[in-house]
Design a protein around this motif. Structure first.
Motif, mmCIF file in Angstrom:
data_model
loop_
_atom_site.group_PDB
_atom_site.id
_atom_site.type_symbol
_atom_site.label_atom_id
_atom_site.label_comp_id
_atom_site.label_asym_id
_atom_site.label_seq_id
_atom_site.Cartn_x
_atom_site.Cartn_y
_atom_site.Cartn_z
ATOM 1 N N THR A 48 0.903 -1.376 -0.164
ATOM 2 C CA THR A 48 -0.031 0.179 -0.035
ATOM 3 C C THR A 48 0.763 1.272 -0.009
ATOM 4 O OG1 THR A 48 -0.208 -0.061 2.563
ATOM 5 C CG2 THR A 48 -2.019 -1.143 1.199
ATOM 6 N N TYR B 123 1.261 4.097 -3.060
ATOM 7 C CA TYR B 123 0.489 5.331 -2.860
ATOM 8 C C TYR B 123 1.015 6.439 -2.693
ATOM 9 C CZ TYR B 123 -3.609 2.091 -3.647
ATOM 10 O OH TYR B 123 -4.254 1.190 -4.128
ATOM 11 N N TRP C 6 -5.787 -7.835 -6.866
ATOM 12 C CA TRP C 6 -5.749 -6.831 -5.701
ATOM 13 C C TRP C 6 -5.116 -5.506 -6.211
ATOM 14 C CZ3 TRP C 6 -7.844 -8.003 -1.181
ATOM 15 C CH2 TRP C 6 -7.807 -7.312 -0.206
ATOM 16 N N ASP C 7 -3.946 -5.521 -6.919
ATOM 17 C CA ASP C 7 -3.234 -4.240 -7.234
ATOM 18 C C ASP C 7 -3.802 -4.099 -8.797
ATOM 19 O OD1 ASP C 7 -1.823 -3.722 -5.044
ATOM 20 O OD2 ASP C 7 -0.704 -5.675 -5.666
#
Length: 632
Positions: free
Chosen positions: A17, A20, A91-92
């Motif tokens: 994460t 980002y 997921w990504d």
């Protein structure tokens, strides 16, 4: 270990994460420009951030729509559900948005004039359209066919095609090399028209967002394009593809390679001959229910925040055990408004489904929240909705409908007895599932325990647990103030075991008992009467607070579904993946066994072991045993 192909992995793959944070320089540059440079100098940073947010919103909105099964179940192309493996694989999915944001920043640096584009230029829109049809479409078609060659497909494109049940996030699920090429496909019309001197801000926004919208449309797995449009204007079938058209590419990969325009498949002789007939069939069947489920679990929402734990809100969040998270809090007001609308609509809705042993299992939800079940004036309305769901299941031909915790509350409807008595000719079997719940709790109690303390002792579950244990010579301290109800249960036990049932009226009576079975909510102060080292088994909703650090707390009764379950992609409230509440599992066993009786009202103690053995026979496992065999 086999080495991965060059450019197949994303550069920030190991960041998780923290990827980002790569948006940070855009925000920093924007703020610096605003406070330290001439106004409007670097608005391109703002435009990139806005575009990224809008692109993410488009993909999320399409995913939400695709998973609104109460709206889309009859329009779905591939009927099976999206499972956990696909969710994890995708997921990504948003990596490509970050990639194209970085590429856009380089473009603005190389071509500074892009920062001064006008808001609108008609010629730019026309130029972008010509470049798209003349360059981007044939380029994508040719490259796409190349990626279906054995070498490139195995090393790069197979990841994308691992998802047979496509959704909008599938569109973004691809390797780094593929998205580099796709970025060129997107960038040619935008940069080309700008280099011609026809660029505009609205053209960039419009082209990029329409591009994403059409990609999501094709991957949505929900047919939304009416066949009547192609019947009235046949040439349109070569200008715009449909979700059915693209879905065929994922099931029959040697066909339908186009980006958005089937014209190029027609020219390349790669159009699937079934495309339009299948499209017509799916759009014609939208008024039909489709396959009838064998089993329905009638759930309910616990609170406003937990209402966001459904696949059509955030698919990734729904695929994990529920927990209140900070990012959900800003959504509370919207969820509250939707709750009011649901009350006004007052109809059950389909949340999710999965397939087990060839039988379709669905979860329907009653639009009522946990606190409403404890409001006396809401009883009639809740029972009416449960009754309508049962009658609907009966009309459809559902075999078994199982009631979730509060939907079978004794004070509400007598554990489902109300509906069976009112409609004696029901073909659907109504099941509260408490027999298996009792079995799970009883088999969690260690061998050799001689005494237990039981709260909620005169409830359906409490009665059955007490009668079962006393027949195994376990002393049961039954907490109840009603001597009459205690004696009624005691008389049900065989005479030789009745002395194992003991009425107590205070928690102090259990201060030396290390096995507590909690069927009625207890406060931290009441928990203090348990001795150190005590274990709290429980069948109370909501679960008790784990207050004592020197004691252990069991979860609500649950079972792990068999490994061959298909299409399951969401967690049941706080349960782990593939784990369902015992009352849910009780309905599953009921339909798998083909039992034809209703399971409502008081529990048949003699059936506890029968149901337990049937559950194990069909591959359901106690949660602790399943976790030991398959540790996460």
């Amino acid at each position: 270990m086999v080495a991965r192909a060059v450019l197949s992995a994303w550069p920030w793959e190991n960041l998780g994460t923290f990827k980002y944070l790569l948006y940070g320089p855009f925000i920093g540059k924007l703020l610096y420009s605003k406070f330290h440079e001439d106004a409007q100098t670097d608005t391109w940073c703002l435009h990139i951030l806005i575009l990224c947010a809008l692109r993410g919103l488009i993909h999320q909105s399409w995913c939400s729509y695709s998973n609104m099964l109460f709206l889309t179940r009859n329009r779905r192309i591939q009927k099976q559900g999206v499972d956990f493996k696909q969710i994890d694989r995708e997921w990504d999915w948003d990596n490509f948005i970050l990639l194209q944001a970085l590429i856009a920043s380089v473009a603005f640096y190389i071509f500074p004039f892009l920062s001064d584009l006008p808001v609108w230029n008609t010629r730019g829109v026309i130029a972008a359209l010509i470049l798209h049809i003349g360059v981007s479409e044939p380029l994508y078609y040719w490259v796409h066919r190349c990626f279906h060659g054995n070498y490139l497909f195995t090393r790069y494109h197979s990841l994308h095609h691992a998802s047979t049940v496509t959704q909008s996030f599938t569109a973004g699920s691809a390797t780094f090399l593929e998205h580099l090429i796709l970025s060129a496909v997107v960038g040619i019309p935008v940069l080309g028209s700008s280099l011609m001197g026809f660029g505009s801000i609205s053209m960039i926004y419009g082209y990029v967002l329409i591009f994403d919208f059409l990609r999501c449309l094709g991957h949505s797995n929900v047919e939304v394009v009416p066949h009547a449009m192609f019947h009235a204007f046949p040439f349109l079938k070569y200008l715009i593809y449909t979700p059915t058209y693209h879905s065929l590419h994922h099931t029959e990969m040697g066909t339908n390679f186009c980006l958005f325009m089937p014209l190029f498949d027609a020219l390349g002789n790669t159009m699937n001959c079934k495309s339009w007939e299948l499209h017509k069939k799916i759009t014609s069947d939208t008024g039909k229910y489709g396959r009838v489920p064998d089993f329905v679990f009638l759930a309910h929402v616990v609170d406003v925040i937990s209402a966001l734990h459904v696949p059509f809100v955030f698919r990734s969040f729904g695929s994990l055990p529920f927990a209140t998270r900070i990012f959900l809090l800003p959504l509370w007001p919207q969820a509250f408004v939707i709750m009011l609308l649901m009350w006004a609509w007052s109809k059950t809705f389909l949340v999710t489904f999965y397939n087990l042993r060839g039988r379709l299992h669905q979860t329907w939800a009653v639009p009522r929240f946990g606190f409403q079940y404890f409001l006396p004036f809401a009883t009639e309305g809740i029972n009416n909705q449960i009754e309508q769901a049962i009658l609907r299941a009966d009309r459809l031909g559902v075999k078994v409908i199982s009631l979730a915790a509060l939907n079978k509350n004794e004070a509400l409807n007598g554990g489902g007895t109300l509906f069976v008595d009112k409609h004696p000719n029901l073909k659907v079997r109504v099941v509260h599932g408490n027999t298996l719940t009792a079995a799970v709790i009883l088999h969690e109690i260690p061998q050799g325990v001689k005494e237990v303390f039981l709260t909620g002792a005169t409830s359906k579950l409490g009665r059955a647990i007490a009668l079962y244990l006393c027949q195994r010579k376990v002393r049961v301290l039954m907490l109840t103030l009603s001597t009459e109800r205690f004696q009624k249960i005691q008389r049900e036990a065989p005479v030789e075991f009745q002395n194992y049932l003991v009425q107590v009226t205070k928690y102090q009576a259990a201060q030396n008992c290390k096995t507590w079975i909690v069927g009625k909510w207890i406060t931290p102060r009441q928990q203090n009467w348990a001795p150190s080292g005590a274990h709290f088994h429980q069948f109370v909703v909501p679960p008790i607070l784990p207050f004592r650090r020197d004691c252990t707390y069991g979860d609500l009764a649950a079972l792990k579904l068999p490994e061959d379950v298909q299409g399951l992609g969401s967690c049941e409230y706080t349960m782990e993946r593939g784990v369902v509440h015992a009352c849910h599992a009780g309905g599953v066993v009921h339909v798998l066994e083909g039992w034809t009786h209703h399971e409502v009202g008081a529990l048949d103690v003699d059936r506890i072991d029968v149901v337990w053995k049937a559950a194990l026979k069909h591959g359901l496992k106690p949660v602790n045993e399943a976790m030991e065999q398959n540790p996460q």
